[in-house]
Design an enzyme around this catalytic site. Structure first.
Site, PDB file in Angstrom:
ATOM      1  N   SER A  50      29.843 -22.839  -5.067  1.00  0.00           N
ATOM      2  CA  SER A  50      31.049 -22.393  -5.779  1.00  0.00           C
ATOM      3  C   SER A  50      30.679 -22.257  -7.253  1.00  0.00           C
ATOM      4  CB  SER A  50      32.127 -23.465  -5.577  1.00  0.00           C
ATOM      5  OG  SER A  50      33.085 -23.451  -6.608  1.00  0.00           O
TER       6      SER A  50
ATOM      7  N   TYR B 251      35.961 -31.889  -5.163  1.00  0.00           N
ATOM      8  CA  TYR B 251      35.416 -30.591  -4.735  1.00  0.00           C
ATOM      9  C   TYR B 251      34.223 -30.207  -5.612  1.00  0.00           C
ATOM     10  CZ  TYR B 251      35.388 -25.553  -3.724  1.00  0.00           C
ATOM     11  OH  TYR B 251      35.021 -24.273  -3.363  1.00  0.00           O
TER      12      TYR B 251
HETATM   13  P1  NDP Z   1      39.285 -20.676   3.924  1.00  0.00           P
HETATM   14  O1  NDP Z   1      40.179 -21.876   3.796  1.00  0.00           O
HETATM   15  O2  NDP Z   1      39.885 -19.340   4.035  1.00  0.00           O
HETATM   16  O3  NDP Z   1      38.229 -20.884   5.076  1.00  0.00           O
HETATM   17  C1  NDP Z   1      37.569 -22.130   5.249  1.00  0.00           C
HETATM   18  C2  NDP Z   1      37.262 -22.281   6.692  1.00  0.00           C
HETATM   19  O4  NDP Z   1      36.610 -23.531   6.921  1.00  0.00           O
HETATM   20  C3  NDP Z   1      38.526 -22.259   7.504  1.00  0.00           C
HETATM   21  O5  NDP Z   1      38.320 -21.344   8.565  1.00  0.00           O
HETATM   22  C4  NDP Z   1      38.656 -23.680   7.995  1.00  0.00           C
HETATM   23  O6  NDP Z   1      39.286 -23.617   9.233  1.00  0.00           O
HETATM   24  C5  NDP Z   1      37.205 -24.126   8.066  1.00  0.00           C
HETATM   25  N1  NDP Z   1      37.055 -25.577   7.998  1.00  0.00           N
HETATM   26  C6  NDP Z   1      37.564 -26.408   7.058  1.00  0.00           C
HETATM   27  N2  NDP Z   1      37.225 -27.666   7.321  1.00  0.00           N
HETATM   28  C7  NDP Z   1      36.482 -27.632   8.461  1.00  0.00           C
HETATM   29  C8  NDP Z   1      35.844 -28.631   9.238  1.00  0.00           C
HETATM   30  N3  NDP Z   1      35.887 -29.919   8.897  1.00  0.00           N
HETATM   31  N4  NDP Z   1      35.165 -28.242  10.327  1.00  0.00           N
HETATM   32  C9  NDP Z   1      35.116 -26.932  10.704  1.00  0.00           C
HETATM   33  N5  NDP Z   1      35.698 -25.949  10.003  1.00  0.00           N
HETATM   34  C10 NDP Z   1      36.382 -26.304   8.896  1.00  0.00           C
HETATM   35  O7  NDP Z   1      38.334 -20.730   2.641  1.00  0.00           O
HETATM   36  P2  NDP Z   1      37.334 -19.667   2.005  1.00  0.00           P
HETATM   37  O8  NDP Z   1      36.935 -18.658   2.986  1.00  0.00           O
HETATM   38  O9  NDP Z   1      37.910 -19.273   0.718  1.00  0.00           O
HETATM   39  O10 NDP Z   1      36.114 -20.657   1.683  1.00  0.00           O
HETATM   40  C11 NDP Z   1      34.911 -20.654   2.395  1.00  0.00           C
HETATM   41  C12 NDP Z   1      33.891 -21.416   1.571  1.00  0.00           C
HETATM   42  O11 NDP Z   1      33.759 -20.782   0.304  1.00  0.00           O
HETATM   43  C13 NDP Z   1      34.288 -22.867   1.287  1.00  0.00           C
HETATM   44  O12 NDP Z   1      33.133 -23.673   1.321  1.00  0.00           O
HETATM   45  C14 NDP Z   1      34.825 -22.809  -0.134  1.00  0.00           C
HETATM   46  O13 NDP Z   1      34.665 -24.021  -0.800  1.00  0.00           O
HETATM   47  C15 NDP Z   1      33.935 -21.724  -0.724  1.00  0.00           C
HETATM   48  N6  NDP Z   1      34.502 -21.093  -1.894  1.00  0.00           N
HETATM   49  C16 NDP Z   1      35.652 -20.342  -1.853  1.00  0.00           C
HETATM   50  C17 NDP Z   1      36.137 -19.731  -3.002  1.00  0.00           C
HETATM   51  C18 NDP Z   1      37.335 -18.848  -3.019  1.00  0.00           C
HETATM   52  O14 NDP Z   1      37.755 -18.423  -4.116  1.00  0.00           O
HETATM   53  N7  NDP Z   1      37.943 -18.530  -1.899  1.00  0.00           N
HETATM   54  C19 NDP Z   1      35.476 -19.932  -4.292  1.00  0.00           C
HETATM   55  C20 NDP Z   1      34.285 -20.722  -4.227  1.00  0.00           C
HETATM   56  C21 NDP Z   1      33.828 -21.274  -3.071  1.00  0.00           C
HETATM   57  P3  NDP Z   1      40.111 -24.805   9.884  1.00  0.00           P
HETATM   58  O15 NDP Z   1      40.732 -25.591   8.776  1.00  0.00           O
HETATM   59  O16 NDP Z   1      41.062 -24.109  10.783  1.00  0.00           O
HETATM   60  O17 NDP Z   1      39.038 -25.521  10.615  1.00  0.00           O
END
Ligand code: NDP
Length: 261
Positions: A151, A164
């Site tokens: 990130s 985070y």
């Molecule tokens: P979303 O919340 O849209 O997607 C995250 C996904 O991770 C969800 O599908 C969630 O599904 C899954 N997830 C969360 N916890 C778990 C777990 N314990 N086991 C399995 N699956 C899990 O987030 P983004 O697509 O935005 O983020 C994706 C990555 O990018 C993350 O690591 C985030 O920190 C990083 N990021 C995002 C930014 C942004 O602006 N969007 C900026 C910087 C970094 P479910 O909860 O249903 O399992």
């Protein structure tokens, strides 16, 4: 050099026959990455806690095999199951994308130990457990790619999301350590550092931090928030032979946010 041995765009970026595991691939950035890899012909296993029906439908449009495993990346026992089920079904693992991540908007003095642990367990321990679980299979095949999602907070501090920020700073050093440890096995480990991307995660952050939308727009030279599809190209690059001499790198995909004064 004979013609067949010359590099071509096809053999540099083609992922035909490869199997990629993408955690959190059911939506957001993870699905953008999974679609990029599928476009380059990789078969995909997405690891999710929630519903994956739509994600699987979208991935199958690329005429690749796509499968979902319901699991929690922070649970060690789930990783044994993920690897066993993937190898049983596909016979191989070539690429792991540690993308699943969560956050919490709260002042650090109000964060409980269980909240801290939940975020570190998912974002940092989950990536370590995933990498450790796939390592024997990558080593056995004599090559492999691990892509960790960091990130902007891997580099910068954020007052409202300190656990985070700590987890994403850790992702950078996890990436570098694994790159050094497993270089001898021809396994490349790199990180992608997303800027601000329109996903469910970002919508939650915008609701918690009212001026986030305008602050991000003002600082991003591209003049927009990112889209999950912005991650397809970098994912294919880091998953393919095109990046075989790149390891331990952290590549921002941020529309220029990190270089703005
Ligand atoms: P979303 O919340 O849209 O997607 C995250 C996904 O991770 C969800 O599908 C969630 O599904 C899954 N997830 C969360 N916890 C778990 C777990 N314990 N086991 C399995 N699956 C899990 O987030 P983004 O697509 O935005 O983020 C994706 C990555 O990018 C993350 O690591 C985030 O920190 C990083 N990021 C995002 C930014 C942004 O602006 N969007 C900026 C910087 C970094 P479910 O909860 O249903 O399992």
């Amino acid at each position: 050099m004979d013609r067949a041995a010359r590099p071509s765009l096809t053999n540099l970026f083609d992922l035909s026959g490869c199997l990629a595991i993408v955690t959190g691939g059911g939506g957001g950035i993870g699905l953008g990455i999974a679609e990029g890899l599928a476009c380059a012909r990789a078969d995909i296993v997405i690891v999710e806690r929630g519903d994956t029906t739509q994600a699987l439908e979208r991935l199958r449009l690329f005429d690749v095999r796509a499968h979902a495993i319901n699991a929690d990346v922070g649970q060690e026992s789930d990783w044994s199951r993920i690897v066993a089920e993937t190898v049983e079904r596909f016979g191989r693992i070539d690429i792991l994308v540690n993308n699943a991540g969560i956050s919490l908007a709260k002042a650090p003095e109000a964060v409980s130990l269980s909240e801290w642990q939940m975020i570190i367990d998912t974002n940092l321990t989950g990536a370590f457990l995933g990498a450790r679980a796939v390592y024997p299979e990558l080593k056995r095949r004599g090559r492999g790619k691990i892509i960790n999602i960091g990130s902007m907070t891997s580099w910068f501090g954020g007052s409202f999301n300190v656990p985070y920020t700590a987890s994403k700073g850790g992702i950078l050093q996890l990436t570098r350590g694994l790159a050094v440890a497993w270089g001898k096995d021809n396994i490349q480990v790199n990180a992608i550092l997303p800027g601000f991307i329109e996903t469910a995660f970002a919508r939650r952050a915008k609701a918690a931090v009212p001026d986030l939308e305008s602050k991000v727009l003002a600082r991003t030279p591209a003049g927009r928030w990112g889209d999950p599809s912005d991650f397809a190209g970098i994912a294919v690059f880091l998953a393919s032979r095109a990046s075989d001499f790149i390891s331990g790198a952290a590549i921002p995909v941020d529309g220029g946010y990190a270089v703005q004064l």
